[in-house]
Design an enzyme around this catalytic site. Structure first.
Site, PDB file in Angstrom:
ATOM      1  N   ARG A 236      66.054  -7.998  -5.737  1.00  0.00           N
ATOM      2  CA  ARG A 236      66.045  -9.366  -5.233  1.00  0.00           C
ATOM      3  C   ARG A 236      64.591  -9.786  -5.045  1.00  0.00           C
ATOM      4  NH1 ARG A 236      70.391  -9.474  -6.784  1.00  0.00           N
ATOM      5  NH2 ARG A 236      72.369  -9.968  -5.737  1.00  0.00           N
ATOM      6  N   GLU A 265      64.624 -18.425  -6.434  1.00  0.00           N
ATOM      7  CA  GLU A 265      65.383 -18.679  -7.669  1.00  0.00           C
ATOM      8  C   GLU A 265      66.254 -19.917  -7.539  1.00  0.00           C
ATOM      9  OE1 GLU A 265      66.135 -14.046  -8.645  1.00  0.00           O
ATOM     10  OE2 GLU A 265      67.688 -15.403  -9.296  1.00  0.00           O
ATOM     11  N   HIS A 283      66.631 -13.262 -14.330  1.00  0.00           N
ATOM     12  CA  HIS A 283      67.694 -12.554 -13.574  1.00  0.00           C
ATOM     13  C   HIS A 283      68.861 -12.156 -14.499  1.00  0.00           C
ATOM     14  CE1 HIS A 283      69.505 -12.074  -9.292  1.00  0.00           C
ATOM     15  NE2 HIS A 283      69.912 -11.105 -10.101  1.00  0.00           N
ATOM     16  N   ILE A 284      68.538 -11.244 -15.435  1.00  0.00           N
ATOM     17  CA  ILE A 284      69.552 -10.826 -16.416  1.00  0.00           C
ATOM     18  C   ILE A 284      69.828  -9.317 -16.353  1.00  0.00           C
ATOM     19  CG2 ILE A 284      69.267 -12.735 -18.054  1.00  0.00           C
ATOM     20  CD1 ILE A 284      67.359 -10.887 -19.680  1.00  0.00           C
TER      21      ILE A 284
HETATM   22  C1  GLV Z   1      72.713  -9.034  -9.551  1.00  0.00           C
HETATM   23  O1  GLV Z   1      71.636  -9.336  -9.177  1.00  0.00           O
HETATM   24  C2  GLV Z   1      73.695  -8.392  -8.745  1.00  0.00           C
HETATM   25  O2  GLV Z   1      73.496  -8.244  -7.527  1.00  0.00           O
HETATM   26  O3  GLV Z   1      74.744  -8.029  -9.287  1.00  0.00           O
END
Ligand code: GLV
Length: 321
Positions: A236, A265, A283-284
């Site tokens: 995060r 974000e 964020h992939i």
């Molecule tokens: C992605 O960031 C998740 O927490 O699954």
């Protein structure tokens, strides 16, 4: 019974829910569900399937009249007020395990991209600026024999350790408890955070976001990093005090960073865009077809189980029945 899903999901998990007799309402389209829509649609829902980008705070939870389960399609659940849900006897679930390999793979991709300056090379090619092989063109750093510091040796951190060992890296980690599996299998050593920051050539963050982990890398302790350190974050954004990371990258106090997550974000601090020594992804971490479909299915199974009076597969809280 009604299930509200805040976004169309890969794998069509609603099919399974409809087959079991539930009424499913889905917020469709590209735009994320608004707070107003969320409040309206979830008010009479028996279950809510939501995303890490949906802020399910105390006020939203107070408006849930019948809800028995909130199924987050993510492993992280910092977007949900767990205390408020527990007080209302609502089970919250997440999607652990099934995204571990996808996220660990992406961590290695970022690590390699930052260490070997892959995006810089790509930008050079696309700008038609490659003028031929040169002995000092885009020199990066090797992974073999480097120390990888893993902050958070849970499922994803351990999977990263396994991969890094195959690259010949030495592993140290910090966590609130010893992880015997990576100690034995990867020959890793648990160390305090400050030792990890001082000793590591590459530091990768795999921590859940909470009060204690917010800004765990900050302006005070970023000074301990080696001059050639590389920072990787696929957890995060708020784990790192971004301003300080930007300053360290700009002033070349560290070598590089590879980021998949950001403090605000989807907004990005524009300073990052001016830097060559940072690799930026949107964020992939878990974004493979297989994993995203599995995450949606697991969320639906959790809903199904709870609404049928069974145990959730992956609950994150306990309630009094
Ligand atoms: C992605 O960031 C998740 O927490 O699954």
């Amino acid at each position: 019974m009604k299930v509200f899903i805040t976004k169309e999901l890969p794998g069509n998990p609603e099919k399974m829910l409809r087959k079991n007799g539930f009424k499913v309402t889905i917020h469709k389209g590209n735009r994320p569900v608004s707070r107003r829509e969320l409040i309206k649609e979830s008010a009479d829902a028996d279950a809510l399937i939501c995303l890490l980008t949906d802020k399910i705070d105390r006020e939203i939870i107070a408006g849930l009249k019948k809800c028995r389960v909130i199924a987050n399609v993510a492993v992280g659940f910092n977007n949900i007020d767990i205390g408020a849900a527990t007080e209302k006897n609502i089970i919250v679930t997440n999607t652990p395990d099934i995204l571990t390999d996808a996220t660990a793979d992406l961590t290695m991709a970022l690590l390699l991209a930052a260490a070997r300056r892959i995006p810089e090379g790509e930008r050079m090619m696309r700008a038609n600026a490659f003028k031929g092989w040169k002995p000092d063109l885009l020199l990066g750093v090797e992974l073999k024999n480097k120390i990888l510091g893993i902050a958070g040796a849970g499922r994803i951190g351990s999977a990263v350790a396994q991969r890094a060992k195959a690259f010949g890296m030495k592993i140290i980690y910090t966590d609130h408890k010893q992880n015997p599996v990576i100690d034995i299998e990867e020959g890793a050593e648990m160390v305090p955070l400050n030792t990890l920051l001082k000793k590591s050539d590459i530091i990768s963050f795999h921590l859940p976001l909470n009060q204690t982990t917010r800004h765990i890398l900050n302006c005070a302790n970023i000074k301990h990093l080696k001059r050639n350190a590389i920072i990787i974050n696929t957890s995060r954004g708020e784990i790192i005090e971004e301003e300080c990371l930007i300053k360290a990258l700009k002033e070349k106090k560290i070598l590089a960073a590879g980021l998949d997550v950001y403090e605000n974000e989807p907004e990005i601090n524009k300073e990052f865009l001016k830097l060559e020594n940072v690799v930026l992804l949107p964020h992939i971490g878990s974004a493979t077809r297989e994993t995203r479909a599995n995450m949606a299915s697991l969320a639906a199974v959790n809903v199904l189980n709870i609404l049928k009076g069974k145990e959730a597969q992956t609950p994150v809280n306990r309630i009094n029945n």
